[in-house]
Scaffold this active site. Structure first.
Site, PDB file in Angstrom:
ATOM      1  N   LYS A 283      20.789  -4.185  10.645  1.00 31.02           N
ATOM      2  CA  LYS A 283      19.935  -3.478  11.618  1.00 31.02           C
ATOM      3  C   LYS A 283      20.507  -3.680  13.033  1.00 31.02           C
ATOM      4  O   LYS A 283      21.725  -3.772  13.193  1.00 31.02           O
ATOM      5  CB  LYS A 283      18.492  -3.956  11.514  1.00 31.02           C
ATOM      6  CG  LYS A 283      17.985  -3.995  10.071  1.00 31.02           C
ATOM      7  CD  LYS A 283      16.505  -4.126   9.978  1.00 31.02           C
ATOM      8  CE  LYS A 283      16.099  -4.295   8.534  1.00 31.02           C
ATOM      9  NZ  LYS A 283      14.685  -4.128   8.301  1.00 31.02           N
TER      10      LYS A 283
ATOM     11  N   GLU B 291      13.116   2.971   8.587  1.00 34.53           N
ATOM     12  CA  GLU B 291      13.023   2.808  10.043  1.00 34.53           C
ATOM     13  C   GLU B 291      13.561   4.044  10.765  1.00 34.53           C
ATOM     14  O   GLU B 291      13.148   4.337  11.882  1.00 34.53           O
ATOM     15  CB  GLU B 291      13.762   1.526  10.469  1.00 34.53           C
ATOM     16  CG  GLU B 291      12.973   0.291  10.071  1.00 34.53           C
ATOM     17  CD  GLU B 291      13.802  -0.973   9.902  1.00 34.53           C
ATOM     18  OE1 GLU B 291      14.956  -1.018  10.353  1.00 34.53           O
ATOM     19  OE2 GLU B 291      13.271  -1.922   9.287  1.00 34.53           O
TER      20      GLU B 291
ATOM     21  N   HIS C 290      17.025   5.360   5.883  1.00 32.52           N
ATOM     22  CA  HIS C 290      16.234   4.126   5.927  1.00 32.52           C
ATOM     23  C   HIS C 290      14.862   4.446   6.506  1.00 32.52           C
ATOM     24  O   HIS C 290      14.740   5.298   7.401  1.00 32.52           O
ATOM     25  CB  HIS C 290      16.962   3.083   6.793  1.00 32.52           C
ATOM     26  CG  HIS C 290      16.351   1.725   6.677  1.00 32.52           C
ATOM     27  ND1 HIS C 290      15.207   1.379   7.351  1.00 32.52           N
ATOM     28  CD2 HIS C 290      16.709   0.639   5.946  1.00 32.52           C
ATOM     29  CE1 HIS C 290      14.885   0.129   7.047  1.00 32.52           C
ATOM     30  NE2 HIS C 290      15.788  -0.343   6.194  1.00 32.52           N
TER      31      HIS C 290
ATOM     32  N   GLY D 116      10.670  -6.398   5.601  1.00 32.42           N
ATOM     33  CA  GLY D 116      10.478  -7.366   6.677  1.00 32.42           C
ATOM     34  C   GLY D 116       9.111  -8.018   6.702  1.00 32.42           C
ATOM     35  O   GLY D 116       8.741  -8.660   7.686  1.00 32.42           O
TER      36      GLY D 116
ATOM     37  N   SER E 160      12.189  -7.440   1.485  1.00 31.79           N
ATOM     38  CA  SER E 160      11.901  -8.874   1.399  1.00 31.79           C
ATOM     39  C   SER E 160      12.567  -9.569   0.213  1.00 31.79           C
ATOM     40  O   SER E 160      11.985 -10.466  -0.402  1.00 31.79           O
ATOM     41  CB  SER E 160      10.383  -9.111   1.390  1.00 31.79           C
ATOM     42  OG  SER E 160       9.809  -8.642   2.594  1.00 31.79           O
TER      43      SER E 160
ATOM     44  N   GLU F 150      13.029   1.276  -1.413  1.00 34.90           N
ATOM     45  CA  GLU F 150      12.537   0.314  -0.429  1.00 34.90           C
ATOM     46  C   GLU F 150      11.106   0.673  -0.054  1.00 34.90           C
ATOM     47  O   GLU F 150      10.891   1.520   0.843  1.00 34.90           O
ATOM     48  CB  GLU F 150      13.399   0.361   0.837  1.00 34.90           C
ATOM     49  CG  GLU F 150      14.846  -0.012   0.601  1.00 34.90           C
ATOM     50  CD  GLU F 150      15.463  -0.597   1.860  1.00 34.90           C
ATOM     51  OE1 GLU F 150      15.908  -1.749   1.808  1.00 34.90           O
ATOM     52  OE2 GLU F 150      15.463   0.077   2.899  1.00 34.90           O
TER      53      GLU F 150
ATOM     54  N   ASN G 169      21.883  -5.118   5.322  1.00 35.39           N
ATOM     55  CA  ASN G 169      21.595  -4.231   6.454  1.00 35.39           C
ATOM     56  C   ASN G 169      21.260  -5.112   7.656  1.00 35.39           C
ATOM     57  O   ASN G 169      20.181  -5.690   7.725  1.00 35.39           O
ATOM     58  CB  ASN G 169      20.403  -3.330   6.091  1.00 35.39           C
ATOM     59  CG  ASN G 169      19.923  -2.499   7.257  1.00 35.39           C
ATOM     60  OD1 ASN G 169      20.604  -2.381   8.267  1.00 35.39           O
ATOM     61  ND2 ASN G 169      18.738  -1.913   7.112  1.00 35.39           N
TER      62      ASN G 169
HETATM   63  C1  PEP Z   1      15.835  -3.317   4.920  1.00 40.72           C
HETATM   64  O1  PEP Z   1      15.598  -3.147   6.105  1.00 40.72           O
HETATM   65  O2  PEP Z   1      16.557  -2.504   4.321  1.00 40.72           O
HETATM   66  C2  PEP Z   1      15.249  -4.466   4.244  1.00 40.72           C
HETATM   67  C3  PEP Z   1      15.229  -4.474   2.949  1.00 40.72           C
HETATM   68  O3  PEP Z   1      14.752  -5.468   5.061  1.00 40.72           O
HETATM   69  P1  PEP Z   1      14.184  -6.906   4.586  1.00 40.72           P
HETATM   70  O4  PEP Z   1      15.092  -7.418   3.505  1.00 40.72           O
HETATM   71  O5  PEP Z   1      14.228  -7.733   5.817  1.00 40.72           O
HETATM   72  O6  PEP Z   1      12.799  -6.657   4.070  1.00 40.72           O
END
Ligand code: PEP
Length: 248
Positions: free
Chosen positions: A13, A97, A95, A171, A210, A165, A11
């Site tokens: 973003k 976000e 997601h 992040g 992460s 997630e 992703n």
């Molecule tokens: C994400 O935004 O779907 C995600 C998993 O981000 P990160 O791997 O940076 O934590």
């Protein structure tokens, strides 16, 4: 009944310009037969160029979101049909976000899933608890409610993935313990099976939050973890490949 086919999806973003496609090309060039399915979900501005650059490689292209309607007076939005027309085959929906930043409810996510199916896209439906919800012992309850509310019955028999997630792991460099991941993934699987019968055993359940080359091996080999949704570490080919190799 087939086992889930593992999927590693990146992703991007709101990151990436045309020059970033060199990272995607480097990932595609390093994929080996027998590895997991791999996809990148770049910003909508890059989908068509990514699809052209990656045509004929094993690296698939997806969108990061879509609107539920097929077309209309929705300035700035992108429909599932537009993503498919640009060359996407998958789309991330729900997601955290989007849920947090745009107030997306389970019902809205479910309507976007229907849009994805209508356009022939494979949805990756994201669920996950906040830190407060985990600390309150409500992670399983929250995730079960999101799965129930965000997955329309029309998914029966269709290709899709669920991504667990935890919001607090995205992040941040923090990850749940492997036992905590397995506990949630097993609960999601149970929810899918009770909802879709045997077909509920087919969709991969991705872990996201992460994931890095250093923790990928342990996470990706945990029970009911069928791949990963990767944010930050999908932007550089070397990091993303370090994760992919854990399943190759
Ligand atoms: C994400 O935004 O779907 C995600 C998993 O981000 P990160 O791997 O940076 O934590």
């Amino acid at each position: 009944m087939t086992n889930p086919t593992p999927l590693i999806a990146g992703n991007w973003k709101m990151n990436g310009l045309a020059a970033s496609l060199s990272e995607a090309r480097a990932v595609a060039a390093a994929l080996t037969p027998g590895g997991p399915r791999v996809a990148i979900c770049p910003p909508a501005t890059l989908i068509s160029r990514a699809a052209e650059a990656l045509a004929g490689t094993g690296l698939e292209v997806g969108g990061e979101d879509c609107r539920a309607e097929a077309s209309g007076a929705f300035t700035g939005d992108v429909s599932a049909e537009m993503l498919a027309d640009a060359g996407a085959r998958l789309v991330i929906l729900g997601h955290s976000e989007r849920r947090a930043g745009y107030g997306e409810s389970d019902a809205l996510v479910a309507s976007k899933v229907l849009a994805a199916l209508r356009a022939g896209l494979e949805p990756i439906i994201c669920v996950g608890e906040t830190l407060e919800e985990r600390r309150a012992g409500k992670a399983l309850e929250v995730v079960a409610a999101q799965v129930a509310g965000s997955l329309p019955s029309d998914l029966a028999g269709k290709a899709f993935a669920v991504a667990y997630e935890p919001v607090w792991a995205i992040g941040t460099g923090l990850t749940p313990s492997t036992d905590e991941i397995v506990e949630v993934h097993r609960a999601i699987r149970a929810g899918l099976v009770s909802r879709f019968g045997d077909h509920g055993r087919v969709p991969p359940i991705l872990y996201g939050g992460s994931v890095k080359p250093t923790n990928a091996d342990e996470i990706l080999h945990a029970d009911e973890v069928g791949g990963a949704l990767v944010g930050g570490a999908s932007l550089k080919a070397e990091d993303f490949l370090g994760i992919i190799r854990a399943l190759a």
